[in-house]
Design a protein around this motif. Sequence first.
Motif, PDB file in Angstrom:
ATOM      1  N   VAL A   1     -13.889 -33.288  35.528  1.00 43.85           N
ATOM      2  CA  VAL A   1     -12.479 -32.896  35.343  1.00 43.85           C
ATOM      3  C   VAL A   1     -12.345 -31.391  35.576  1.00 43.85           C
ATOM      4  O   VAL A   1     -11.435 -30.920  36.277  1.00 43.85           O
ATOM      5  N   GLY A   2     -13.299 -30.620  35.021  1.00 40.73           N
ATOM      6  CA  GLY A   2     -13.283 -29.168  35.201  1.00 40.73           C
ATOM      7  C   GLY A   2     -13.385 -28.774  36.663  1.00 40.73           C
ATOM      8  O   GLY A   2     -12.681 -27.874  37.124  1.00 40.73           O
ATOM      9  N   VAL A   3     -14.248 -29.464  37.392  1.00 37.41           N
ATOM     10  CA  VAL A   3     -14.437 -29.114  38.806  1.00 37.41           C
ATOM     11  C   VAL A   3     -13.155 -29.398  39.592  1.00 37.41           C
ATOM     12  O   VAL A   3     -12.707 -28.566  40.397  1.00 37.41           O
ATOM     13  N   ILE A   4     -12.546 -30.560  39.366  1.00 35.70           N
ATOM     14  CA  ILE A   4     -11.316 -30.894  40.101  1.00 35.70           C
ATOM     15  C   ILE A   4     -10.202 -29.901  39.733  1.00 35.70           C
ATOM     16  O   ILE A   4      -9.448 -29.419  40.582  1.00 35.70           O
ATOM     17  N   TRP A   5     -10.136 -29.568  38.473  1.00 36.87           N
ATOM     18  CA  TRP A   5      -9.155 -28.600  37.971  1.00 36.87           C
ATOM     19  C   TRP A   5      -9.385 -27.232  38.620  1.00 36.87           C
ATOM     20  O   TRP A   5      -8.458 -26.549  39.053  1.00 36.87           O
TER      21      TRP A   5
ATOM     22  N   VAL B   1     -13.061 -46.963  38.134  1.00 36.72           N
ATOM     23  CA  VAL B   1     -13.096 -45.823  37.203  1.00 36.72           C
ATOM     24  C   VAL B   1     -12.909 -44.525  37.985  1.00 36.72           C
ATOM     25  O   VAL B   1     -12.120 -43.648  37.598  1.00 36.72           O
ATOM     26  N   TYR B   2     -13.630 -44.399  39.120  1.00 38.72           N
ATOM     27  CA  TYR B   2     -13.473 -43.211  39.968  1.00 38.72           C
ATOM     28  C   TYR B   2     -12.011 -43.054  40.394  1.00 38.72           C
ATOM     29  O   TYR B   2     -11.421 -41.980  40.279  1.00 38.72           O
ATOM     30  N   SER B   3     -11.414 -44.161  40.881  1.00 38.62           N
ATOM     31  CA  SER B   3     -10.025 -44.084  41.362  1.00 38.62           C
ATOM     32  C   SER B   3      -9.085 -43.681  40.234  1.00 38.62           C
ATOM     33  O   SER B   3      -8.169 -42.875  40.427  1.00 38.62           O
ATOM     34  N   GLY B   4      -9.333 -44.228  39.040  1.00 33.96           N
ATOM     35  CA  GLY B   4      -8.485 -43.910  37.888  1.00 33.96           C
ATOM     36  C   GLY B   4      -8.543 -42.433  37.540  1.00 33.96           C
ATOM     37  O   GLY B   4      -7.512 -41.795  37.278  1.00 33.96           O
ATOM     38  N   LEU B   5      -9.761 -41.868  37.575  1.00 34.17           N
ATOM     39  CA  LEU B   5      -9.907 -40.450  37.245  1.00 34.17           C
ATOM     40  C   LEU B   5      -9.137 -39.594  38.254  1.00 34.17           C
ATOM     41  O   LEU B   5      -8.379 -38.687  37.882  1.00 34.17           O
ATOM     42  N   ILE B   6      -9.345 -39.881  39.549  1.00 33.18           N
ATOM     43  CA  ILE B   6      -8.695 -39.049  40.577  1.00 33.18           C
ATOM     44  C   ILE B   6      -7.173 -39.217  40.506  1.00 33.18           C
ATOM     45  O   ILE B   6      -6.422 -38.240  40.621  1.00 33.18           O
ATOM     46  N   LEU B   7      -6.726 -40.474  40.301  1.00 36.35           N
ATOM     47  CA  LEU B   7      -5.274 -40.697  40.208  1.00 36.35           C
ATOM     48  C   LEU B   7      -4.695 -39.924  39.027  1.00 36.35           C
ATOM     49  O   LEU B   7      -3.635 -39.302  39.140  1.00 36.35           O
ATOM     50  N   ALA B   8      -5.410 -39.948  37.904  1.00 34.06           N
ATOM     51  CA  ALA B   8      -4.914 -39.226  36.730  1.00 34.06           C
ATOM     52  C   ALA B   8      -4.797 -37.741  37.041  1.00 34.06           C
ATOM     53  O   ALA B   8      -3.770 -37.106  36.757  1.00 34.06           O
ATOM     54  N   MET B   9      -5.833 -37.169  37.652  1.00 26.91           N
ATOM     55  CA  MET B   9      -5.781 -35.750  37.997  1.00 26.91           C
ATOM     56  C   MET B   9      -4.663 -35.487  39.002  1.00 26.91           C
ATOM     57  O   MET B   9      -3.954 -34.487  38.935  1.00 26.91           O
ATOM     58  N   MET B  10      -4.526 -36.423  39.956  1.00 24.76           N
ATOM     59  CA  MET B  10      -3.531 -36.254  41.014  1.00 24.76           C
ATOM     60  C   MET B  10      -2.102 -36.329  40.465  1.00 24.76           C
ATOM     61  O   MET B  10      -1.195 -35.667  40.971  1.00 24.76           O
ATOM     62  N   TRP B  11      -1.931 -37.116  39.426  1.00 22.28           N
ATOM     63  CA  TRP B  11      -0.572 -37.240  38.864  1.00 22.28           C
ATOM     64  C   TRP B  11      -0.283 -36.181  37.802  1.00 22.28           C
ATOM     65  O   TRP B  11       0.863 -35.816  37.589  1.00 22.28           O
TER      66      TRP B  11
ATOM     67  N   PRO C   1      -5.478 -33.149  43.900  1.00 18.23           N
ATOM     68  CA  PRO C   1      -6.406 -33.663  44.917  1.00 18.23           C
ATOM     69  C   PRO C   1      -5.697 -34.699  45.784  1.00 18.23           C
ATOM     70  O   PRO C   1      -4.628 -35.181  45.419  1.00 18.23           O
ATOM     71  N   THR C   2      -6.299 -35.035  46.920  1.00 18.62           N
ATOM     72  CA  THR C   2      -5.701 -36.081  47.757  1.00 18.62           C
ATOM     73  C   THR C   2      -5.902 -37.436  47.082  1.00 18.62           C
ATOM     74  O   THR C   2      -6.732 -37.575  46.180  1.00 18.62           O
ATOM     75  N   PHE C   3      -5.149 -38.424  47.536  1.00 14.97           N
ATOM     76  CA  PHE C   3      -5.241 -39.783  46.993  1.00 14.97           C
ATOM     77  C   PHE C   3      -6.700 -40.239  47.052  1.00 14.97           C
ATOM     78  O   PHE C   3      -7.396 -39.951  48.010  1.00 14.97           O
ATOM     79  N   PRO C   4      -7.186 -40.946  46.005  1.00 11.67           N
ATOM     80  CA  PRO C   4      -8.603 -41.336  46.028  1.00 11.67           C
ATOM     81  C   PRO C   4      -8.963 -42.166  47.254  1.00 11.67           C
ATOM     82  O   PRO C   4      -8.126 -42.902  47.790  1.00 11.67           O
ATOM     83  N   LEU C   5     -10.214 -42.052  47.671  1.00 11.09           N
ATOM     84  CA  LEU C   5     -10.705 -42.895  48.764  1.00 11.09           C
ATOM     85  C   LEU C   5     -10.626 -44.352  48.314  1.00 11.09           C
ATOM     86  O   LEU C   5     -10.822 -44.649  47.132  1.00 11.09           O
ATOM     87  N   LEU C   6     -10.363 -45.244  49.259  1.00  7.17           N
ATOM     88  CA  LEU C   6     -10.217 -46.661  48.891  1.00  7.17           C
ATOM     89  C   LEU C   6     -11.586 -47.324  48.773  1.00  7.17           C
ATOM     90  O   LEU C   6     -11.867 -48.335  49.420  1.00  7.17           O
ATOM     91  N   LEU C   7     -12.446 -46.746  47.928  1.00  8.15           N
ATOM     92  CA  LEU C   7     -13.802 -47.272  47.779  1.00  8.15           C
ATOM     93  C   LEU C   7     -13.828 -48.615  47.071  1.00  8.15           C
ATOM     94  O   LEU C   7     -14.815 -49.342  47.144  1.00  8.15           O
ATOM     95  N   VAL C   8     -12.733 -48.927  46.367  1.00  6.32           N
ATOM     96  CA  VAL C   8     -12.696 -50.196  45.630  1.00  6.32           C
ATOM     97  C   VAL C   8     -12.933 -51.382  46.573  1.00  6.32           C
ATOM     98  O   VAL C   8     -13.657 -52.317  46.230  1.00  6.32           O
ATOM     99  N   PHE C   9     -12.378 -51.309  47.783  1.00  3.61           N
ATOM    100  CA  PHE C   9     -12.479 -52.462  48.692  1.00  3.61           C
ATOM    101  C   PHE C   9     -13.909 -52.671  49.195  1.00  3.61           C
ATOM    102  O   PHE C   9     -14.442 -53.788  49.067  1.00  3.61           O
TER     103      PHE C   9
ATOM    104  N   TYR D   1       5.871 -38.492  44.644  1.00  3.46           N
ATOM    105  CA  TYR D   1       5.040 -38.234  43.472  1.00  3.46           C
ATOM    106  C   TYR D   1       3.857 -39.185  43.395  1.00  3.46           C
ATOM    107  O   TYR D   1       2.737 -38.793  43.054  1.00  3.46           O
ATOM    108  N   VAL D   2       4.082 -40.449  43.729  1.00  5.84           N
ATOM    109  CA  VAL D   2       3.037 -41.451  43.546  1.00  5.84           C
ATOM    110  C   VAL D   2       1.838 -41.159  44.444  1.00  5.84           C
ATOM    111  O   VAL D   2       0.688 -41.208  44.011  1.00  5.84           O
ATOM    112  N   PHE D   3       2.079 -40.826  45.704  1.00  8.74           N
ATOM    113  CA  PHE D   3       0.966 -40.653  46.640  1.00  8.74           C
ATOM    114  C   PHE D   3       0.595 -39.180  46.851  1.00  8.74           C
ATOM    115  O   PHE D   3      -0.476 -38.889  47.343  1.00  8.74           O
TER     116      PHE D   3
END
Lengths: 394, 528
Positions: free
Chosen positions: A30-34, A231-241, A265-273, A327-329
Amino acid sequence: MAGGTRADARAAAIPWYLTAVLFASTSVIVGVIWDISWHQTIGRDSFLTPAHIAIYLGGIAAGIACGWLALKTTFGGTEEEKGRSVKFWGFRAPLGAWIAIWGAFAMVTSAPFDDWWHNAYGLDVEILSPPHVVLALGIMAIQVGALIMALSWQNRSGAEGERNRRLSFAYLYGAGMLIATFAVLLTEYTYPNDMHASPFYRVTAGAFPLVLFAVGRAGGMKWSATVAALVYSGLILAMMWILPLFPAEPLLAPIRRTVTHMVPPTFPLLLVFPAIAIDLVLARTGEGGRWKDWGIAAVGSVAFVLVFLAVSWFFSEFLLSPAARNYVFQADNNWPYTSSVGGWQHEFWNEDIAADGRITAGAFAAGAWWAIPIGIVSARAGLMWGNWMARVRR
Amino acid sequence: MRIGRAGILSAALMLTTSAHVGNRNVVFQGEAGSYPLTVVIRPPEVVPGLAEISVRVEGEGVERITVQPTYWTTAPEDGAPRPDIAELVAGTADLYAAELWLMTAGAYRVDVTVEGSAGGGVVSVPVTSIATTVLDLPPGLGWVLVGLTLFLFFGAITIFGAAARESVLDASETPDRRARRRGWVAMAIGGLVVAVTAFGGKSWWDSVDQAARSGLFQPLQVEAGAGTVGGVAVLDLAITDPQWLERGYSPLVPDHGKMMHMFVVRSDMGAFAHVHPVPVDSASFRVAWPDLPPGEYRIYGDVVHETGFAQTVVDTVVVDAEVVTSRRESSGASTAEPDPTGALATIAPDADDSAWAGSAVAEPDTGPAVATLPDGSTLTWVRDGSPVVDEPTTLRFEFVGPDGSPDGLELYMGMLSHAAVTRRDGAVFVHLHPTGTISMGSLGVLEARAEGDTTFRTNFGGPQGDYEFMRPELGGDGGEMPGMAGTDNAGVVEFPFAFPRDGDYTIWVQVKRGGLVQTAAFETTVTD
């Protein structure tokens, strides 16, 4: 915990130092992204910015929790506790604790090194510099340590039930944080604008199969890689929002674009797929083996590259379109104050140039197919790592 | 045409660090509204880096002082951050300090704003941002880093061993021989991996270091030569820098009407000239050799680029007796030869050129130093003890004409006086104005840009004095430049300055009276 007594609750709880290292693992990333956002938005910083505090708080939390654990195990541990630890220069602690302690020391090393680096060569504007790599190694060691501590508990307990479920989630949560660190380190190669060019696919095939296959193989749950990617996507989305909710302005000249809020940050990579594909491959192929794992890695790499190519190719077109500028993206809102406004923001940065100087599909294919062999090596290394992690008990 | 070979750059001259030689500190004196102030800016040695700014303000009712940096490509309204407040320095009543980041190499303008009951205002100070040094690792920190690195190295190997040896065993098991061997193998392989990684990291570091060192600012390379053209003694200066020849630099613009202000200083400090070479073509300048004796001369050429970037080019030239004789014979720049190419027009006399030879006034132990000028006037350096390194000071000179009156000074290129300060070994050279160390040409460009004037001006447009891009307000000896009168007191000229190094210095002070530019020279020793 339906109908649980206090004893049940205690038995189901995860140990406090595991909570502490998972907190540390979260705090550092979180600190690094911040901090990256801080440098893109405000520019001017000092040792005590909140972002820096978050990073170092993570290091301190991991160092103190694991250091305490090592002292307690060495000097006051029961036979059982000593039995589930490994030796390090005469001291005893779980392996994950040693890795996290090593990470804390690497972070301590990077601080004066980085400070001197800025004085010697000027304030850096890139993410990658030798002191930052030492810091990144420390951060990743803390995250890997957290992962291994969670796994060794899970692997020892073996039993079904609430506690195992919690430990599994602790492990996958830690894995998600580690994926986020990988993704942040690759930021400079993974803008949506990069996703129609082959380097993006080679770089991601080198990094992500490693961690996704390791997590999937060691997880012991059917959808381990997928959950970690979520979990990764959730973290990035939270920071992004969250970040763009805070007003901020650049404090350094020259300022080349208007920035009024923290840059997300940019929208998380779609690694989930591709993670779903990897989980499916692992579920279908069952138990591994030295040679069989090469086959799994080959199939897995092809699956990763094809699925990731399909989703990234089209999603990046969306992210570069006006439809995503909301805002969403948060599309087109990721540029630092130091970059001049220009059409390049909405274009693909294609680096696949054929011999005649034109950008062609052939040139893309010639560059992109390398993602598959790179992905095989990455996946095979991940399986090796995962096989070991599945057996870690100390 | 015969041109003598230029001397080789002396090592001392390689220490060039800014628009001046061997001096980084910017000292500026002016008035913000009704508040007289002195601004000292110490630019960082690395880019990006932190500049230290101090502002000393005279007058009552100062409420707020702000500083704001603007890069030359941008305008303050959109390219500069909001102004920073300069805080009152503890224990002082009139000294304010702030720090500003200079993020990019090139010309910046720092606006200092004073708000107060007496009526505030803004002054602009040009600052050149360049990387001049790479800091070496202090030994103490070096050993700390070596210690931590060794700990990390052996710690990592130990962890590899423990992971392979016992991490997968049950609590009740102890590692058997096979497990222990596995541990040793892991330590060997792990050690190799860590060593290779560390080695790669070190070579990465080395390459960054090398890039930083090769990226340090170097002034334009030039080659000076003295010779004769059409029987006239000339000094030629060719820009040989590949970056200039490949048009990697922005063009030059005039600084108070001159494309180059050149100072010629004999190595023994016994001869000095302030001349103004004019362009012969886009990479060479020429000026009539001033009335100076033979010897080895250091050449300092101040130029200003279109971006506001000011720099001083340096070289050494040996002038032989033959050149000096031909000058005496041709008595300056007149020639009987036909001039089909117009080359000789470049050595037409310039009334602002001046030369001095003799010995400087030695520094007395106490009290003022008095120099007598060619027309019988005197210029007295009113000293306040010997100057101290890095301490802002005002060099104050009082003029008295042959008739005993302080009146009679005329403006010399728009101001009361010009001065040049040089360390005896040539390692420091600074061209001073009553406003301080700043380049007026640079300030003119940056202020024009701030007003939105970004017109491209070609640098070599025609014969001297006829440049279409020449800005009248910066022009020759037409009028007084804003804020350039120096002082209201008749006959007093002052230069704010801070000596950058200790050592023996010579200060040349030039004033104009009766249409004649006259030079006085003073020696001084600067202590640490």
